[in-house]
Enzyme design. Structure first.
Site, PDB file in Angstrom:
ATOM      1  N   ARG A  29       8.888  -0.576  40.639  1.00 38.81           N
ATOM      2  CA  ARG A  29      10.248  -0.976  40.959  1.00 38.81           C
ATOM      3  C   ARG A  29      11.246   0.150  40.745  1.00 38.81           C
ATOM      4  NH1 ARG A  29      10.066  -6.764  40.337  1.00 38.81           N
ATOM      5  NH2 ARG A  29      12.099  -7.690  40.706  1.00 38.81           N
ATOM      6  N   ARG A  40      14.799 -21.172  38.371  1.00 33.62           N
ATOM      7  CA  ARG A  40      14.658 -20.005  37.506  1.00 33.62           C
ATOM      8  C   ARG A  40      16.023 -19.603  36.968  1.00 33.62           C
ATOM      9  NH1 ARG A  40      10.885 -15.503  40.368  1.00 33.62           N
ATOM     10  NH2 ARG A  40      12.554 -14.123  39.708  1.00 33.62           N
ATOM     11  N   LYS A  77       7.902 -12.076  48.556  1.00 30.58           N
ATOM     12  CA  LYS A  77       6.710 -11.385  48.037  1.00 30.58           C
ATOM     13  C   LYS A  77       5.705 -12.383  47.452  1.00 30.58           C
ATOM     14  CE  LYS A  77       9.168  -8.812  45.203  1.00 30.58           C
ATOM     15  NZ  LYS A  77      10.500  -9.372  45.515  1.00 30.58           N
ATOM     16  N   ARG A  84      20.791  -8.723  40.615  1.00 28.82           N
ATOM     17  CA  ARG A  84      19.422  -8.273  40.922  1.00 28.82           C
ATOM     18  C   ARG A  84      19.396  -7.466  42.223  1.00 28.82           C
ATOM     19  NH1 ARG A  84      16.764 -13.876  40.978  1.00 28.82           N
ATOM     20  NH2 ARG A  84      14.876 -12.833  41.693  1.00 28.82           N
ATOM     21  N   ARG A 105      15.498 -21.985  45.576  1.00 37.23           N
ATOM     22  CA  ARG A 105      14.112 -21.961  45.067  1.00 37.23           C
ATOM     23  C   ARG A 105      13.954 -22.879  43.859  1.00 37.23           C
ATOM     24  NH1 ARG A 105      11.332 -16.390  43.670  1.00 37.23           N
ATOM     25  NH2 ARG A 105      13.246 -16.076  42.482  1.00 37.23           N
TER      26      ARG A 105
HETATM   27  P1  AP5 Z   1       9.566 -15.856  46.895  1.00 38.45           P
HETATM   28  O1  AP5 Z   1       8.310 -15.686  47.664  1.00 38.45           O
HETATM   29  O2  AP5 Z   1       9.498 -16.494  45.555  1.00 38.45           O
HETATM   30  O3  AP5 Z   1      10.328 -14.427  46.839  1.00 38.45           O
HETATM   31  P2  AP5 Z   1      10.031 -13.137  45.985  1.00 38.45           P
HETATM   32  O4  AP5 Z   1      10.194 -11.952  46.877  1.00 38.45           O
HETATM   33  O5  AP5 Z   1       8.728 -13.253  45.255  1.00 38.45           O
HETATM   34  O6  AP5 Z   1      11.282 -13.215  45.010  1.00 38.45           O
HETATM   35  P3  AP5 Z   1      11.430 -13.025  43.455  1.00 38.45           P
HETATM   36  O7  AP5 Z   1      12.804 -13.533  43.136  1.00 38.45           O
HETATM   37  O8  AP5 Z   1      10.298 -13.652  42.684  1.00 38.45           O
HETATM   38  O9  AP5 Z   1      11.380 -11.479  43.353  1.00 38.45           O
HETATM   39  P4  AP5 Z   1      11.953 -10.609  42.268  1.00 38.45           P
HETATM   40  O10 AP5 Z   1      11.363  -9.306  42.678  1.00 38.45           O
HETATM   41  O11 AP5 Z   1      13.411 -10.628  42.064  1.00 38.45           O
HETATM   42  O12 AP5 Z   1      11.408 -11.300  40.934  1.00 38.45           O
HETATM   43  P5  AP5 Z   1      10.247 -10.945  39.944  1.00 38.45           P
HETATM   44  O13 AP5 Z   1       9.677 -12.211  39.473  1.00 38.45           O
HETATM   45  O14 AP5 Z   1       9.353  -9.873  40.466  1.00 38.45           O
HETATM   46  O15 AP5 Z   1      10.599 -16.652  47.818  1.00 38.45           O
HETATM   47  C1  AP5 Z   1      11.890 -17.000  47.359  1.00 38.45           C
HETATM   48  C2  AP5 Z   1      12.285 -18.373  47.930  1.00 38.45           C
HETATM   49  O16 AP5 Z   1      12.379 -18.276  49.352  1.00 38.45           O
HETATM   50  C3  AP5 Z   1      11.261 -19.492  47.643  1.00 38.45           C
HETATM   51  O17 AP5 Z   1      11.967 -20.693  47.462  1.00 38.45           O
HETATM   52  C4  AP5 Z   1      10.414 -19.565  48.942  1.00 38.45           C
HETATM   53  O18 AP5 Z   1       9.918 -20.863  49.168  1.00 38.45           O
HETATM   54  C5  AP5 Z   1      11.439 -19.156  50.000  1.00 38.45           C
HETATM   55  N1  AP5 Z   1      10.849 -18.375  51.091  1.00 38.45           N
HETATM   56  C6  AP5 Z   1       9.924 -17.372  50.979  1.00 38.45           C
HETATM   57  N2  AP5 Z   1       9.637 -16.866  52.189  1.00 38.45           N
HETATM   58  C7  AP5 Z   1      10.403 -17.555  53.084  1.00 38.45           C
HETATM   59  C8  AP5 Z   1      10.570 -17.475  54.513  1.00 38.45           C
HETATM   60  N3  AP5 Z   1       9.878 -16.581  55.254  1.00 38.45           N
HETATM   61  N4  AP5 Z   1      11.457 -18.320  55.104  1.00 38.45           N
HETATM   62  C9  AP5 Z   1      12.167 -19.200  54.373  1.00 38.45           C
HETATM   63  N5  AP5 Z   1      12.047 -19.345  53.019  1.00 38.45           N
HETATM   64  C10 AP5 Z   1      11.180 -18.522  52.388  1.00 38.45           C
HETATM   65  O19 AP5 Z   1      11.090 -10.239  38.740  1.00 38.45           O
HETATM   66  C11 AP5 Z   1      11.977 -10.971  37.945  1.00 38.45           C
HETATM   67  C12 AP5 Z   1      12.517 -10.065  36.836  1.00 38.45           C
HETATM   68  O20 AP5 Z   1      11.422  -9.562  36.028  1.00 38.45           O
HETATM   69  C13 AP5 Z   1      13.262  -8.794  37.277  1.00 38.45           C
HETATM   70  O21 AP5 Z   1      14.615  -9.055  37.582  1.00 38.45           O
HETATM   71  C14 AP5 Z   1      13.076  -7.902  36.035  1.00 38.45           C
HETATM   72  O22 AP5 Z   1      13.965  -8.264  34.998  1.00 38.45           O
HETATM   73  C15 AP5 Z   1      11.658  -8.229  35.591  1.00 38.45           C
HETATM   74  N6  AP5 Z   1      10.658  -7.352  36.205  1.00 38.45           N
HETATM   75  C16 AP5 Z   1       9.619  -7.748  37.011  1.00 38.45           C
HETATM   76  N7  AP5 Z   1       8.914  -6.676  37.420  1.00 38.45           N
HETATM   77  C17 AP5 Z   1       9.502  -5.594  36.866  1.00 38.45           C
HETATM   78  C18 AP5 Z   1       9.246  -4.191  36.948  1.00 38.45           C
HETATM   79  N8  AP5 Z   1       8.234  -3.697  37.675  1.00 38.45           N
HETATM   80  N9  AP5 Z   1      10.076  -3.359  36.272  1.00 38.45           N
HETATM   81  C19 AP5 Z   1      11.089  -3.829  35.514  1.00 38.45           C
HETATM   82  N10 AP5 Z   1      11.404  -5.129  35.416  1.00 38.45           N
HETATM   83  C20 AP5 Z   1      10.613  -6.014  36.086  1.00 38.45           C
END
Ligand code: AP5
Length: 219
Positions: free
Chosen positions: A86, A158, A13, A169, A125
């Protein structure tokens, strides 16, 4: 355009959001990035959310909804939501907010991924502590190990990217976020894209979808 980017942890994402906001002139609103910035500042909001994030569980809906509504109030043009909503209550709260502001979602983009691919992606990552650029030791390594190509900052893992927390997660995603796929399939223009290709391949598919949305709006 008003876009929701849905997908499990590690679906790409954040990676895709970067290209999409640039191409379509959108404001990127990532709740994860926003909370991490608050934790880094040591703000009251950061203190409130840090334990949930460290454990890989969700921040309570009422906290998230309040923060997102305040941010959306400040954005004048198009936006892309990444990591929100979410849960079903978050989606319903967003729906209510949009209706009361007479705004419609133009597209929900869902990046579909297999769990094993996600675990290996997230374990590899690394993010720059200074400029937040994202790398991957397997698929997008920096030129110098441990250092950001752009600003020379230190690359960090992270706290929630340890394997046990990643699995947690994913469980949370399957229980609480996956039901949004059914919700949005009936509520909004919904597009599922295979997130397992290269970042460029996935990006091209998303561009093709949003180009069509833009053309339809102009017609
Ligand atoms: P990346 O693009 O960083 O993936 P992502 O989908 O953004 O993954 P996240 O781990 O950031 O998502 P998440 O939803 O768990 O975390 P968030 O920060 O929202 O890619 C990942 C890796 O893969 C990178 O190294 C990249 O280079 C590589 N990659 C990407 N695309 C690729 C491809 N096509 N091929 C190969 N490699 C690739 O949330 C974190 C925490 O915050 C949650 O657990 C929760 O506690 C809290 N939180 C956030 N939002 C909410 C909400 N709405 N409600 C409640 N709690 C929330």
């Amino acid at each position: 355009m008003k876009i929701i980017l849905l997908g499990c942890p590690g679906a790409g994402k954040g990676t895709q959001a970067e290209g999409l906001v640039k191409k379509y002139g959108l404001t990127h609103l990532s709740t994860g990035d926003l909370f991490r910035a608050e934790i880094a500042k040591g703000s009251p909001l950061g203190q409130k959310v840090q334990d949930y994030m460290k454990r890989g569980t969700l921040v309570p809906d009422e906290v998230v909804v309040e923060v997102v509504a305040a941010k959306l109030d400040d954005i004048s043009g198009g936006w892309l939501l990444d990591g929100f909503p979410r849960t079903l209550p978050q989606a319903q709260a967003l729906d209510g907010y949009l209706k009361s502001n007479q705004v419609k979602i133009d597209a929900v983009l869902y990046l579909a991924m297999e769990e094993d691919t996600v675990v290996s992606r997230l374990s590899g990552r690394r993010s720059c502590a200074k400029c937040k650029a994202v790398y991957n030791v397997a698929t997008k390594p920096p030129k110098t190990e441990g250092k950001c190509d752009g600003c020379g900052g230190d690359l960090m893992q992270r706290e929630d990217d340890k394997e046990a927390t990643i699995r947690k997660r994913m469980m949370v995603f399957n229980d609480l976020t996956q039901p949004l796929v059914t919700f949005y399939k009936t509520e909004c223009p919904f597009h599922e894209v295979d997130g397992s290709g290269s970042p460029g391949e996935v990006g091209e598919k998303l561009f093709a979808i949003l180009d069509k949305v833009q053309e339809t709006q102009k017609a």
